[in-house]
Scaffold this motif. Structure first.
Motif, PDB file in Angstrom:
ATOM      1  N   ASP A 201       4.427   6.994   4.389  1.00 41.03           N
ATOM      2  CA  ASP A 201       4.692   7.066   3.082  1.00 41.03           C
ATOM      3  C   ASP A 201       4.361   8.671   2.918  1.00 41.03           C
ATOM      4  OD1 ASP A 201       1.803   7.663   2.400  1.00 41.03           O
ATOM      5  OD2 ASP A 201       1.356   5.656   2.769  1.00 41.03           O
TER       6      ASP A 201
ATOM      7  N   ARG B 278     -12.901   0.592  -0.251  1.00 38.32           N
ATOM      8  CA  ARG B 278     -11.613   1.180  -1.116  1.00 38.32           C
ATOM      9  C   ARG B 278     -12.030   2.559  -1.285  1.00 38.32           C
ATOM     10  NH1 ARG B 278      -9.571  -0.326  -6.061  1.00 38.32           N
ATOM     11  NH2 ARG B 278      -7.529   0.213  -4.832  1.00 38.32           N
ATOM     12  N   ILE B 279     -11.181   3.645  -1.081  1.00 35.71           N
ATOM     13  CA  ILE B 279     -11.438   5.013  -1.419  1.00 35.71           C
ATOM     14  C   ILE B 279     -11.353   5.340  -2.950  1.00 35.71           C
ATOM     15  CG2 ILE B 279     -10.703   7.230  -0.748  1.00 35.71           C
ATOM     16  CD1 ILE B 279      -9.534   5.723   1.778  1.00 35.71           C
TER      17      ILE B 279
ATOM     18  N   ASN C  72       0.899  -1.152  -0.004  1.00 43.02           N
ATOM     19  CA  ASN C  72       0.050   0.047  -0.011  1.00 43.02           C
ATOM     20  C   ASN C  72       0.807   1.252  -0.062  1.00 43.02           C
ATOM     21  OD1 ASN C  72      -2.334  -1.427   0.047  1.00 43.02           O
ATOM     22  ND2 ASN C  72      -2.932  -1.113   2.175  1.00 43.02           N
ATOM     23  N   GLY C  73       2.106   1.226   0.760  1.00 46.72           N
ATOM     24  CA  GLY C  73       2.958   2.517   0.670  1.00 46.72           C
ATOM     25  C   GLY C  73       3.496   2.569  -0.308  1.00 46.72           C
TER      26      GLY C  73
ATOM     27  N   SER D  82       0.590   9.092   4.727  1.00 50.23           N
ATOM     28  CA  SER D  82       0.030   8.144   5.747  1.00 50.23           C
ATOM     29  C   SER D  82       1.058   7.716   6.646  1.00 50.23           C
ATOM     30  CB  SER D  82      -0.865   7.324   4.992  1.00 50.23           C
ATOM     31  OG  SER D  82      -1.666   7.909   4.223  1.00 50.23           O
TER      32      SER D  82
ATOM     33  N   PHE E  33       0.987   4.476   9.139  1.00 51.89           N
ATOM     34  CA  PHE E  33       0.298   3.106   9.632  1.00 51.89           C
ATOM     35  C   PHE E  33       1.254   2.470  10.743  1.00 51.89           C
ATOM     36  CE2 PHE E  33      -1.699   3.671   5.685  1.00 51.89           C
ATOM     37  CZ  PHE E  33      -3.025   2.939   5.847  1.00 51.89           C
TER      38      PHE E  33
ATOM     39  N   LEU F  57      -6.344  -4.472   4.253  1.00 54.31           N
ATOM     40  CA  LEU F  57      -6.287  -3.778   5.772  1.00 54.31           C
ATOM     41  C   LEU F  57      -7.119  -4.489   6.777  1.00 54.31           C
ATOM     42  CD1 LEU F  57      -5.840   0.051   4.924  1.00 54.31           C
ATOM     43  CD2 LEU F  57      -4.111  -1.614   5.932  1.00 54.31           C
ATOM     44  N   SER F  58      -8.347  -4.808   6.180  1.00 48.48           N
ATOM     45  CA  SER F  58      -9.184  -5.604   6.909  1.00 48.48           C
ATOM     46  C   SER F  58      -8.657  -7.005   7.428  1.00 48.48           C
ATOM     47  CB  SER F  58     -10.762  -5.799   6.531  1.00 48.48           C
ATOM     48  OG  SER F  58     -10.951  -6.716   5.543  1.00 48.48           O
TER      49      SER F  58
ATOM     50  N   LYS G 296       2.022   1.476  -3.437  1.00 48.51           N
ATOM     51  CA  LYS G 296       0.732   1.490  -4.455  1.00 48.51           C
ATOM     52  C   LYS G 296       0.202   3.183  -4.456  1.00 48.51           C
ATOM     53  CE  LYS G 296      -2.893  -1.171  -3.981  1.00 48.51           C
ATOM     54  NZ  LYS G 296      -3.602  -2.547  -3.701  1.00 48.51           N
TER      55      LYS G 296
ATOM     56  N   GLY H  25      -2.379   9.980   0.891  1.00 48.28           N
ATOM     57  CA  GLY H  25      -3.201  10.432   1.888  1.00 48.28           C
ATOM     58  C   GLY H  25      -4.573  10.164   1.912  1.00 48.28           C
ATOM     59  N   MET H  26      -5.233  10.513   3.123  1.00 46.97           N
ATOM     60  CA  MET H  26      -6.692  10.368   3.248  1.00 46.97           C
ATOM     61  C   MET H  26      -7.188  11.307   4.148  1.00 46.97           C
ATOM     62  SD  MET H  26      -6.608   6.371   4.110  1.00 46.97           S
ATOM     63  CE  MET H  26      -4.835   6.422   4.469  1.00 46.97           C
TER      64      MET H  26
ATOM     65  N   SER I 299      -8.597  -4.963  -3.849  1.00 50.58           N
ATOM     66  CA  SER I 299      -9.823  -5.659  -3.371  1.00 50.58           C
ATOM     67  C   SER I 299     -10.580  -4.903  -2.272  1.00 50.58           C
ATOM     68  CB  SER I 299      -9.592  -7.101  -3.120  1.00 50.58           C
ATOM     69  OG  SER I 299      -8.845  -7.301  -1.791  1.00 50.58           O
ATOM     70  N   GLY I 300      -9.747  -4.035  -1.612  1.00 46.46           N
ATOM     71  CA  GLY I 300     -10.153  -3.408  -0.276  1.00 46.46           C
ATOM     72  C   GLY I 300     -10.281  -4.370   0.666  1.00 46.46           C
ATOM     73  N   LEU I 301      -9.549  -5.539   0.591  1.00 40.54           N
ATOM     74  CA  LEU I 301      -9.501  -6.425   1.722  1.00 40.54           C
ATOM     75  C   LEU I 301      -8.224  -6.539   2.689  1.00 40.54           C
ATOM     76  CD1 LEU I 301     -11.027  -9.430  -0.188  1.00 40.54           C
ATOM     77  CD2 LEU I 301     -11.871  -8.302   1.633  1.00 40.54           C
TER      78      LEU I 301
HETATM   79  P1  ADP Z   1      -6.792  -2.173  -1.457  1.00 43.70           P
HETATM   80  O1  ADP Z   1      -5.376  -1.661  -1.570  1.00 43.70           O
HETATM   81  O2  ADP Z   1      -6.645  -3.859  -2.100  1.00 43.70           O
HETATM   82  O3  ADP Z   1      -7.833  -1.470  -2.126  1.00 43.70           O
HETATM   83  P2  ADP Z   1      -6.635  -2.112   1.358  1.00 43.70           P
HETATM   84  O4  ADP Z   1      -7.687  -2.900   2.588  1.00 43.70           O
HETATM   85  O5  ADP Z   1      -5.430  -2.429   1.585  1.00 43.70           O
HETATM   86  O6  ADP Z   1      -7.254  -2.591   0.197  1.00 43.70           O
HETATM   87  O7  ADP Z   1      -6.851  -0.595   1.614  1.00 43.70           O
HETATM   88  C1  ADP Z   1      -8.105   0.002   1.565  1.00 43.70           C
HETATM   89  C2  ADP Z   1      -8.146   1.320   1.256  1.00 43.70           C
HETATM   90  O8  ADP Z   1      -7.447   2.395   1.894  1.00 43.70           O
HETATM   91  C3  ADP Z   1      -7.354   1.272  -0.383  1.00 43.70           C
HETATM   92  O9  ADP Z   1      -8.295   1.169  -1.415  1.00 43.70           O
HETATM   93  C4  ADP Z   1      -6.919   2.835  -0.353  1.00 43.70           C
HETATM   94  O10 ADP Z   1      -7.997   3.661  -0.870  1.00 43.70           O
HETATM   95  C5  ADP Z   1      -6.570   3.179   1.241  1.00 43.70           C
HETATM   96  N1  ADP Z   1      -5.293   3.213   1.481  1.00 43.70           N
HETATM   97  C6  ADP Z   1      -4.593   2.067   2.013  1.00 43.70           C
HETATM   98  N2  ADP Z   1      -3.176   2.197   2.303  1.00 43.70           N
HETATM   99  C7  ADP Z   1      -3.113   3.426   2.101  1.00 43.70           C
HETATM  100  C8  ADP Z   1      -2.181   4.474   1.930  1.00 43.70           C
HETATM  101  N3  ADP Z   1      -0.755   3.900   2.299  1.00 43.70           N
HETATM  102  N4  ADP Z   1      -2.287   5.788   1.412  1.00 43.70           N
HETATM  103  C9  ADP Z   1      -3.305   6.191   1.192  1.00 43.70           C
HETATM  104  N5  ADP Z   1      -4.703   5.315   1.109  1.00 43.70           N
HETATM  105  C10 ADP Z   1      -4.318   4.030   1.578  1.00 43.70           C
END
Ligand code: ADP
Length: 373
Positions: free
Chosen positions: A305, A324-325, A277-278, A364, A366, A340-341, A280, A309-310, A336-338
């Motif tokens: 990273d 997924r945002i 994620n960091g 962000s 984590f 982190l969960s 991507k 951000g969010m 997949s949005g999976l």
């Molecule tokens: P995925 O990456 O497969 O969509 P994750 O569960 O890993 O699913 O993350 C969920 C959502 O959180 C992502 O779709 C993204 O929008 C957001 N996200 C996760 N990690 C980061 C990050 N390091 N920086 C910004 N947004 C993030």
């Protein structure tokens, strides 16, 4: 604070005002409930009035006297049962009548309270109904959520698998018809794109499998001595090609080694998700810092990273399944949005936690914390 409505049906005004006094400031809380309950009382004198109220509004609990001037309490109860009205009825009976008790139970009365009753007896009865109602609501909610998750599962599967399948099918068709030449070399880009799409599908399937295994408790932990530094390095090596492509600099701040008792696959999932994620969600020419350290009998993994951000609202949703945002910045990033969960679910197995601090367009952080024992 949640509110439950109680309809008091009694022709004696003394009883009605007594009940009101006892329940007015009464609050029920149980350690397993995330909210306390308080009560809102509505009073009527007759069975006919009770039916009218029940028909016009949602009543959680009915405190129902049997001896009423018009129709009897038991008839109100029969009406409630016949019309499948969802409410819990507590009968107030002035004398112990087995016949009435049998009839009332048959008609779905939740319980009885003898008349005269003490304030404590009434409170205990209300407490017991509240617990019952709470559990009923929770069961319903869990059932609904279960259904929703199954549905999301299927829609993610169909959506996320359909587009790569279509793409690969398209490439294969072009190759089958030899549309751009007779040499395999002519199709190199298509082959590598197909491989990329297959990799994406495989990752999604792995995520879904991990999730179902953890959810169903089927996943057996295989605990051994695991060196976190080694696992983190492996996750970095895997993501390196993407980091190079985006020119993201990876900075590590690791001890020589950090050995804990854990399931190696689970630790791999945690590092893979956070580190990938960091990268991507990072910007081109950004940075990713990964820290592993011990602090007050706790292990900390920090992944920082300099990415997209969010917002606060978005960070609050992140750890839910399939979240997924979706915005301009994430449009072209697949996932997949999976991840982190799943990460959070694994950390729970270690009594660990994950939190995120983030700023839009800045990046962000984590932070994973695992207690060491
Ligand atoms: P995925 O990456 O497969 O969509 P994750 O569960 O890993 O699913 O993350 C969920 C959502 O959180 C992502 O779709 C993204 O929008 C957001 N996200 C996760 N990690 C980061 C990050 N390091 N920086 C910004 N947004 C993030």
């Amino acid at each position: 604070m949640a509110k439950l409505s109680i309809l008091v049906v009694d022709d004696e005004s003394g009883i009605r005002s007594g009940i009101k006094r006892i329940l007015q400031n009464f609050v029920v809380s149980f350690p397993f409930m995330d909210e306390d309950f308080e009560y809102e009382l509505i009073e009527v004198e007759t069975g006919e009035d009770a039916i009218e109220v029940i028909n016009n509004q949602l009543i959680d609990i009915v405190l129902l006297d049997n001896k009423l001037p018009g129709i009897e309490g038991i008839e109100v109860l029969e009406y409630i049962k016949k019309n499948k009205i969802s409410t819990s009825v507590m009968m107030i009976t002035s004398y112990a009548s087995l016949d009435l008790a049998v009839k009332a139970t048959k008609n779905g009365a939740f319980n009885f309270i003898p008349k005269p009753f003490t304030p404590q007896e009434l409170r205990t009865a209300i407490e017991s109904i509240t617990k019952h109602l709470f559990l009923k609501r929770m069961t319903k909610k869990m059932h609904k959520e279960g259904k929703q998750i199954r549905f999301q599962f299927l829609s993610v599967l169909s959506h996320e698998l359909k587009s790569p399948l279509n793409a690969i099918e398209g490439y294969l068709r072009i190759m089958q018809d030899k549309q751009i030449g007779d040499n395999i070399g002519d199709y190199e880009t298509m082959i590598s794109r197909s491989m990329e799409r297959i990799k994406g599908m495989r990752n999604l399937i792995i995520d879904l499998l991990d999730l179902t295994r953890i959810e169903s408790g089927e996943k057996k932990q295989n605990l051994t001595q695991v060196n976190l530094v080694e696992i983190a390095q492996l996750a970095i090596d895997t993501i390196e090609p993407m980091a190079i492509q985006k020119n993201v600099k990876i900075i590590t701040n690791f001890p020589e080694q950090e050995i804990i008792t854990a399931d190696i696959n689970e630790i791999e999932i945690i590092f893979n998700n956070l580190i990938s994620n960091g990268i991507k969600y990072n910007k081109n020419d950004g940075e990713l810092e990964i820290i592993i350290k011990r602090e007050n009998k706790e292990l900390k993994i920090i992944v920082k990273d300099t990415g997209i951000g969010m917002s606060k609202e978005e960070t609050a949703q992140l750890f839910k399944e399939f979240v997924r945002i979706r915005n301009e910045k994430t449009k072209s990033i697949t996932g997949s949005g999976l991840g982190l969960s799943i990460t959070q679910k694994i950390l729970k197995l270690y009594k660990g936690k994950i939190k995120v601090e983030s700023e839009e367009d800045k990046g962000s952080v984590f932070t994973v914390t695992i207690p060491l024992n």
